[in-house]
Motif scaffolding. Structure first.
Motif, PDB file in Angstrom:
ATOM      1  N   LEU A 181      33.226  42.741  50.220  1.00 32.03           N
ATOM      2  CA  LEU A 181      33.992  43.732  50.968  1.00 32.03           C
ATOM      3  C   LEU A 181      33.062  44.594  51.799  1.00 32.03           C
ATOM      4  N   TRP A 219      35.882  49.030  52.094  1.00 30.60           N
ATOM      5  CA  TRP A 219      36.639  48.251  51.114  1.00 30.60           C
ATOM      6  C   TRP A 219      37.634  47.277  51.746  1.00 30.60           C
ATOM      7  N   ARG A 220      37.456  46.985  53.035  1.00 25.38           N
ATOM      8  CA  ARG A 220      38.227  45.865  53.584  1.00 25.38           C
ATOM      9  C   ARG A 220      37.526  44.570  53.221  1.00 25.38           C
ATOM     10  N   LEU A 221      38.272  43.492  53.121  1.00 28.08           N
ATOM     11  CA  LEU A 221      37.644  42.197  52.870  1.00 28.08           C
ATOM     12  C   LEU A 221      36.707  41.851  54.010  1.00 28.08           C
ATOM     13  N   GLU A 281      50.379  41.005  49.523  1.00 26.09           N
ATOM     14  CA  GLU A 281      50.254  40.223  48.288  1.00 26.09           C
ATOM     15  C   GLU A 281      51.569  40.159  47.516  1.00 26.09           C
ATOM     16  N   THR A 314      45.787  40.771  36.586  1.00 24.73           N
ATOM     17  CA  THR A 314      44.642  40.210  37.312  1.00 24.73           C
ATOM     18  C   THR A 314      44.351  38.771  36.907  1.00 24.73           C
ATOM     19  N   ILE A 326      44.468  49.214  52.311  1.00 26.72           N
ATOM     20  CA  ILE A 326      44.687  48.663  50.963  1.00 26.72           C
ATOM     21  C   ILE A 326      46.177  48.644  50.626  1.00 26.72           C
ATOM     22  N   GLY A 330      42.366  37.203  39.639  1.00 28.76           N
ATOM     23  CA  GLY A 330      40.942  37.273  39.924  1.00 28.76           C
ATOM     24  C   GLY A 330      40.626  38.388  40.907  1.00 28.76           C
ATOM     25  N   TYR A 331      39.447  38.318  41.483  1.00 26.66           N
ATOM     26  CA  TYR A 331      38.960  39.398  42.345  1.00 26.66           C
ATOM     27  C   TYR A 331      38.411  38.842  43.650  1.00 26.66           C
ATOM     28  N   TYR A 332      38.676  39.581  44.727  1.00 26.71           N
ATOM     29  CA  TYR A 332      37.926  39.358  45.958  1.00 26.71           C
ATOM     30  C   TYR A 332      36.506  39.841  45.694  1.00 26.71           C
ATOM     31  N   LEU A 355      37.534  48.865  41.538  1.00 25.47           N
ATOM     32  CA  LEU A 355      37.702  47.404  41.516  1.00 25.47           C
ATOM     33  C   LEU A 355      39.180  47.045  41.437  1.00 25.47           C
ATOM     34  N   GLN A 356      39.918  47.778  40.600  1.00 24.58           N
ATOM     35  CA  GLN A 356      41.346  47.490  40.452  1.00 24.58           C
ATOM     36  C   GLN A 356      42.082  47.836  41.738  1.00 24.58           C
ATOM     37  N   ARG A 357      41.685  48.939  42.344  1.00 21.26           N
ATOM     38  CA  ARG A 357      42.379  49.379  43.562  1.00 21.26           C
ATOM     39  C   ARG A 357      42.110  48.452  44.732  1.00 21.26           C
ATOM     40  N   TYR A 358      40.847  48.105  44.910  1.00 22.21           N
ATOM     41  CA  TYR A 358      40.466  47.445  46.161  1.00 22.21           C
ATOM     42  C   TYR A 358      40.132  45.959  46.029  1.00 22.21           C
ATOM     43  N   CYS A 359      39.736  45.506  44.873  1.00 18.09           N
ATOM     44  CA  CYS A 359      39.148  44.163  44.793  1.00 18.09           C
ATOM     45  C   CYS A 359      40.003  43.146  44.059  1.00 18.09           C
ATOM     46  N   SER A 360      40.890  43.582  43.157  1.00 20.76           N
ATOM     47  CA  SER A 360      41.680  42.585  42.457  1.00 20.76           C
ATOM     48  C   SER A 360      42.617  41.903  43.462  1.00 20.76           C
ATOM     49  N   ASP A 361      42.930  40.651  43.166  1.00 21.45           N
ATOM     50  CA  ASP A 361      43.856  39.894  44.013  1.00 21.45           C
ATOM     51  C   ASP A 361      45.187  39.870  43.287  1.00 21.45           C
ATOM     52  N   THR A 362      46.105  40.731  43.705  1.00 20.57           N
ATOM     53  CA  THR A 362      47.371  40.842  42.969  1.00 20.57           C
ATOM     54  C   THR A 362      48.359  39.742  43.339  1.00 20.57           C
TER      55      THR A 362
END
Lengths: 424, 424
Positions: free
Chosen positions: B171, B175-177, A218, A162, A211, B166-168, B155-162
Motif C-alpha cells: 500500500l 493506505w491506498r493499494l 468489496e 478475514t 477506504i 486475507g490481506y492486501y 491492518l483491519q481498517r486498510y489492509c484486510s480484503d473483506t
C-alpha cells in the motif's frame, strides 16, 4: 410512454409529494420526539396515538429517526424543527447507546436511556453508520461522521471475516461472536450485507475516503458472488460463514424473532422479493455515489427485477408479496409496509435502467395498493401489515421497528425518480 | 534415539548456547546500537566492521532489532544493556517511523530519522506488531502493546480484503493499494501471510484479546486453504487477490528487488523450502500460544516437511537449498543464512511431532553446514550467502535486511526444543 401513463405518473408524483411534505414529515416531527427523555418515540397505534409499548428504545429505530429527521432537514432547511429533532436524537444516541468502554453501540436501552441489552449487532451498527453519516451530510455537524467512522473501524476490527470475506453479524457486548443457532453467531445474511452496502455508500458520500469506497466495492462483490441464486437470479437469504446457503431461522434481536420467537429453520427455497428490489436500488445508488457505471450489474439487476415481476407482484389485488420460493408463486402473501415502500423505488430504477414499461406497470400496482390501503392519509403514515387484499392485520403507524425511514425515504427517492421519468 | 545421536545433539545444544550467549548477543549489543542517532545499525562487513551502506534505516531491520534485543533481555534480565537497547530502539522507531497523520509505520528513513519512503507495506507493519508486542512481553512497558494494537487496527481498517479474505500487502503512504505489477498492489503471498500469522501469535500472547486470537485463526485458515499445493504439499508463492497462484516476481520494497531490481515473472512451479519449514514451526508455535491441539494440522505439516526432506535438504554437502519446483530437485542451490536458521527450528518441531529420526538427520545436515560455513565463530554472527558447497558469496554479517532476528531467534528456539528432546 403514452400520455395516459405520463398523466398517471404525474398524479402519483403529486400525491407522493403531498404525502411526504404534509404527511410523513409533520407526522414524525409532531409525534416522534421524546420531549421528556430525548431521542425518539416510535410506537403508535392506528389512531397515531403514542402507546408506551415495552418502553424500550432500539438502536434500529433511534438511528432511523436520526436518518429521517436529517433527510427532512435537507428537504426543508427553513424548518429548524427537523434540525433540532435530528440533533437531539444524536445527543441521546451518543449519550446512551455508545459503549464508552468497548466501543460500538448497544442494542437496546430503556426509554430513559438506561441500558437493557449491550449486544453488538452488525445490523444495528450499520444503521448507526448510515444515520450518523447522513446527519453530517445534512447538517454539517462533524460529530456524526466522526462516530460513523469510528463505528466503521470497529466493524473492521471485530466483525469482518478475514478468512472468507464478508462480515460476522451477531456479536456479544464484548464483540465476541454470538453462539450458533438462535443467536446466529454462525450465520451471514443478504439482509445485513445489503445494509452494509447501504451504510458504506452514505459513509463514503459523507467522507470521500478511499477506504470507505473500497469497502463498499468489496461488499458489493460479496453480495453478487455468493448471495444471488445462480439459476433463478433471486436473492438468497441466510448463509454459514463459508457463504453456503442455510435454511433461514428467526434470529434473536430481529423483528421477526421479537414477534415470533425462536422459530425452527425455514426452507432453503425462499427469497424476499423486496430485499431483491431494495438491493437493486441500493446498488444503483452506490454506483452513482462512486461515479461508476451500472453496466457491469445490468444483467444481475434485470434478473432480480424480472423474478419479482413474475412472482412477487400481486397483479390481481395490487401490492407485493413478502416471500416465496425461488421458482414458484409466493407463499407468504400478506402485505407489509416496508416491502411496498422499497419496491416502489426499485421498480422506478429498473424502468430508468431498462425502459421496460412492465416495470412501470408493477410500480403502479404497488403504488395503488399502498395509496389505497397502507397510507393513513388522514394521519400521514403507513399502516404496518395487511392481508393479501388490503384488510388491516396491524393498522399501527409505528412500532419498535417502524419509524420514518422506509416511508420518508421511499417518498423522497420516488419523487427524484419520477421527476426524471416525467422529464423524458 | 541411540546414544550417539543423543551425544551429538547434546554437543550441538552446547555449541548453540555458546553461540547465542557469547556470540549473537554480545555481537549485536556491542555493534547494533546507533549511539549517535538512536535506533540500530545493521550493515556490517565480513570483519564485523560497520559500513555506512545507503545510510537508510528500514522498518524491517529496526523492528527485528527491537524484537531481538527484547529477547536478549528476556534471557539475560540481569544485563540492563539489552533493556536499554530495546527501549531506545522503540523510542527511535516511534519518533521517526510512526505516521502521525495517517497512522501506521513508514518503510524507510535516513539514519538520522528523516523520512525517505512513507510506503505502507504489510510486511513492515507485521514486524512492527511482532516487535512491539514482544517488547511489552519482555519488558512490561505497555507502550509496545499499545502501538502494536493500533497497528493491528490499521491492518483491519486498510489492509484486510473483506471480499475474499486475507490481506492486501502493498500500500501507498495514504493506505491506498499500490499499482499492479512491480509495486504488487494486485498480489498476495505466502510470505507475508505467514508473517501475519507470526505477529498475530505474539500479539495475542501479549494481549490475551479474543479478537487477536480470532484473526490468528483466520490467517491460519487462509494459508492452509489457498497457499499449499494440493498435490505436492509444498507452499505456493504469490497469488492474485482471489488466491489464484501467479508467477512470482521480485516486488518493490523487498530484499530481492533491492538486490536484483524489477525482475520479470518467475515460474509458477516454485516453492521456498524454508518458507515451508518456517510455516511449520510458526503454526506449531501459534497452536501452543492458543492452547489448541496441533492434530488438525499434522497431515499438512508432515507433507511440508517431507517435501523439504526430499528436495530441499542438501544431503551431500549439508545445508538447505533456497528454491525449487514443486516436484523436482532444487534449482536455486546457493545457500542463504536465514533459510538455515529457520529450517533448524522447523526440523526439530517436526521430530517432536512425529518422532521420525530422518528429521533429526536433516537437522544435523543443516546444523553442520551452518556451523562449518555460516557462523563466523570469532565474531559471533552468520555470513549472508554461500555457494552450494560453502564458499562465501557474501560474507557480510549484517545488511539492511539482516540483523539478529533470524539468528538469535533460531538459536533460542533450538535450545528450547533440544532441551525437550534431550530430556526424552
Amino acid at each position: 410512454m403514452n400520455i395516459e401513463r405520463k398523466e398517471r405518473l404525474n398524479e402519483i408524483y403529486q400525491k407522493i409529494s403531498r404525502h411526504f411534505f404534509q404527511g410523513v414529515i409533520p407526522y414524525w416531527l409532531e409525534r416522534g420526539i421524546d420531549r421528556e427523555f430525548g431521542g425518539y418515540l416510535t410506537t403508535f397505534d392506528a389512531q397515531g396515538k403514542w402507546v408506551p409499548g415495552d418502553q424500550h428504545k432500539y438502536i434500529v429505530t433511534q438511528t432511523r429517526m436520526i436518518w429521517g429527521t436529517s433527510l427532512f432537514y435537507e428537504r426543508l432547511p427553513q424548518d429548524s424543527r427537523s434540525l433540532q429533532a435530528a440533533s437531539q436524537g444524536v445527543d441521546f444516541f451518543v449519550d446512551h447507546f455508545w459503549d464508552t468502554k468497548r466501543g460500538g453501540w448497544f442494542w437496546k436501552v430503556q426509554r430513559d436511556g438506561s441500558l437493557v441489552d449491550a449486544g453488538k449487532v452488525v445490523y444495528g451498527q450499520s444503521f448507526a453508520i448510515y444515520a450518523l453519516a447522513k446527519y453530517t451530510l445534512s447538517t454539517g455537524d462533524k460529530r456524526g461522521l466522526d462516530y460513523a467512522d469510528r463505528t466503521f473501524d470497529l466493524l473492521q476490527r471485530y466483525c469482518s471475516d478475514t478468512a472468507r470475506g464478508g462480515y460476522y453479524e451477531n456479536l456479544e457486548p464484548d464483540w465476541r461472536l454470538s453462539e450458533p443457532g438462535f443467536a446466529a453467531g454462525d450465520r451471514k445474511s443478504l439482509d445485513i450485507h445489503m445494509h452494509l452496502l447501504e451504510c458504506f455508500t452514505t459513509l463514503y458520500e459523507a467522507s470521500g475516503m478511499e477506504i470507505h469506497r473500497r469497502r463498499l466495492q468489496e461488499i458489493i462483490e460479496v453480495i453478487l458472488k455468493y448471495m444471488i441464486h445462480p439459476e433463478f437470479g433471486c436473492g438468497l437469504n441466510q448463509f454459514d460463514h463459508e457463504f453456503r446457503p442455510v435454511p433461514p431461522i428467526a434470529i434473536r434481536r430481529t423483528w421477526n424473532a421479537e414477534r415470533e420467537g425462536d422459530l425452527a429453520g425455514g426452507s432453503l427455497d425462499t427469497t424476499s422479493y423486496v430485499h431483491n428490489l431494495e438491493l437493486v436500488w441500493l446498488l444503483v445508488y452506490a454506483c452513482g455515489i462512486m461515479e461508476l457505471s451500472v453496466d457491469p450489474y445490468r444483467a444481475v439487476i434485470q434478473r432480480l427485477v424480472d423474478h419479482t415481476l413474475q412472482y412477487g407482484i400481486d397483479w390481481t389485488h395490487g401490492g407485493i408479496y413478502r416471500d416465496g420460493p425461488h421458482n414458484a408463486p409466493a407463499v407468504i402473501r400478506d402485505k407489509e409496509w416496508w416491502q411496498h415502500t422499497e419496491s416502489l423505488v426499485g421498480l422506478l430504477d429498473a424502468y430508468l435502467l431498462f425502459g421496460n414499461e412492465s416495470y412501470l406497470d408493477a410500480f403502479e400496482k404497488v403504488w395503488w395498493f399502498s395509496d389505497q390501503f397502507f397510507i393513513n392519509h388522514e394521519l400521514g403514515e403507513w399502516r404496518t401489515l395487511l392481508t393479501e387484499t388490503g384488510e388491516p392485520i396491524d393498522a399501527g403507524l409505528g412500532n419498535p421497528w417502524k419509524a420514518c425511514y422506509h416511508t420518508g425515504r421511499a417518498m423522497d427517492e420516488c419523487m427524484k425518480r419520477l421527476k426524471m421519468i416525467l422529464k423524458e
